[in-house]
Design a protein around this motif. Structure first.
Motif, short mmCIF file in Angstrom:
data_model
loop_
_atom_site.label_atom_id
_atom_site.label_comp_id
_atom_site.label_asym_id
_atom_site.label_seq_id
_atom_site.Cartn_x
_atom_site.Cartn_y
_atom_site.Cartn_z
N UNK A 66 0.63 -1.31 -0.23
CA UNK A 66 0.34 0.05 -0.55
C UNK A 66 1.02 1.36 0.09
N UNK A 67 2.37 1.03 0.12
CA UNK A 67 3.19 2.08 0.10
C UNK A 67 4.79 1.34 0.26
N UNK A 68 5.52 3.01 -0.99
CA UNK A 68 6.26 2.28 -1.23
C UNK A 68 7.36 1.91 -1.06
N UNK A 69 7.93 1.24 -0.02
CA UNK A 69 8.81 0.23 0.79
C UNK A 69 10.27 1.73 1.66
N UNK A 70 10.11 2.02 1.14
CA UNK A 70 10.98 3.92 1.15
C UNK A 70 10.44 4.43 2.37
N UNK A 72 7.75 4.10 3.42
CA UNK A 72 6.99 3.18 4.72
C UNK A 72 8.28 3.25 6.18
N UNK A 73 9.74 2.63 5.17
CA UNK A 73 11.07 2.78 6.46
C UNK A 73 11.09 4.38 6.10
N UNK A 74 11.74 5.22 5.96
CA UNK A 74 11.88 5.89 6.81
C UNK A 74 11.34 7.49 6.79
N UNK A 75 9.62 7.39 6.25
CA UNK A 75 9.05 7.90 6.85
C UNK A 75 8.58 8.34 8.60
N UNK A 76 8.16 8.74 9.22
CA UNK A 76 6.83 9.11 10.07
C UNK A 76 6.73 7.99 10.46
N UNK A 77 7.00 6.95 11.38
CA UNK A 77 6.90 5.76 12.30
C UNK A 77 6.32 5.87 13.85
N UNK A 85 -1.20 -3.86 15.22
CA UNK A 85 -0.66 -3.24 14.23
C UNK A 85 -1.79 -4.11 12.76
N UNK A 86 -2.89 -4.70 12.92
CA UNK A 86 -3.43 -5.22 11.44
C UNK A 86 -4.35 -3.97 11.62
N UNK A 87 -3.91 -4.46 9.88
CA UNK A 87 -4.97 -2.84 8.88
C UNK A 87 -3.71 -1.95 9.05
N UNK A 88 -2.51 -1.84 9.46
CA UNK A 88 -1.48 -0.50 9.67
C UNK A 88 -0.58 -0.78 8.75
N UNK A 89 -0.14 0.26 8.12
CA UNK A 89 1.33 -0.07 7.05
C UNK A 89 2.41 -0.48 8.21
N UNK A 90 2.42 -1.80 7.82
CA UNK A 90 4.38 -1.93 8.42
C UNK A 90 5.39 -1.06 7.59
N UNK A 91 6.51 -0.56 9.01
CA UNK A 91 7.48 0.25 8.25
C UNK A 91 8.76 -0.55 8.77
N UNK A 92 9.41 -1.59 8.87
CA UNK A 92 9.48 -2.59 9.05
C UNK A 92 9.97 -3.94 8.35
N UNK A 106 8.67 -3.57 4.62
CA UNK A 106 7.57 -2.26 4.29
C UNK A 106 6.76 -1.63 3.78
N UNK A 107 5.63 -1.15 4.10
CA UNK A 107 4.54 -0.83 2.45
C UNK A 107 3.42 -1.74 2.49
#
Length: 149
Positions: A66-70, A72-77, A85-92, A106-107
């Motif tokens: 649902x998001x680009x990996x970079x 999600x990983x480098x954005x605000x977390x 956590x279910x339904x949320x965008x993983x950032x790791x 991520x993403x």
């Protein structure tokens, strides 16, 4: 294997045994490993039952990107309780060992099946070495989907 044969394995779980061999190995190192594996099979009925892990169907392990990996990983977390956590965008990246294949990247939008698989796996001794919280009590997620369900 360790107790009875003095053989250390790379990793193992309720389904897999991972032994590492290199170009330096030969019959003097592989023969004891093979003998130990045969002995393990011969005594499998004496082993304790494997801890319960809620293993989903393979299709349930495919998460939606649902998001680009970079992003999600480098954005605000934020670090949130795993049960939220279910339904949320993983950032790791969440990679259970073994087998060493990421369950979430991520993403990807986390779902309950993957969260349950990872949580019950950790309770049973599974390693998640790349998680910010290796106990998986909490999971890093993107703050940009805080209202998504």
């Amino acid at each position: 294997m360790r107790r009875h044969r003095h053989i250390n394995l790379h990793t193992s779980d309720h389904r897999r045994i991972n032994a590492q061999l290199t170009h330096a190995d030969d019959e003097t190192t592989t023969a004891p490993l093979l003998d130990g594996l045969r002995d393990l099979v011969a005594h499998a009925d004496e082993l304790p039952r494997a801890p319960y892990i809620r293993i989903p169907d393979p299709g349930d392990l495919r998460l939606q990107q649902v998001a680009l990996p970079r992003d999600a990983f480098f954005g605000q977390v934020e670090q949130i309780p795993a049960d939220q956590a279910a339904g949320r965008t993983c950032a790791e990246m969440l990679t259970p060992y073994p087998p060493g294949i990421p369950a979430a990247l991520p993403g990807e939008r986390l779902d309950q099946a993957v969260v349950d698989y990872l949580r019950t796996g950790v309770e049973a001794g599974m390693l998640i070495p790349d998680a910010a919280d290796s106990t998986l009590a909490t999971i890093r997620v993107s703050v940009h989907d805080a209202d998504a369900d």
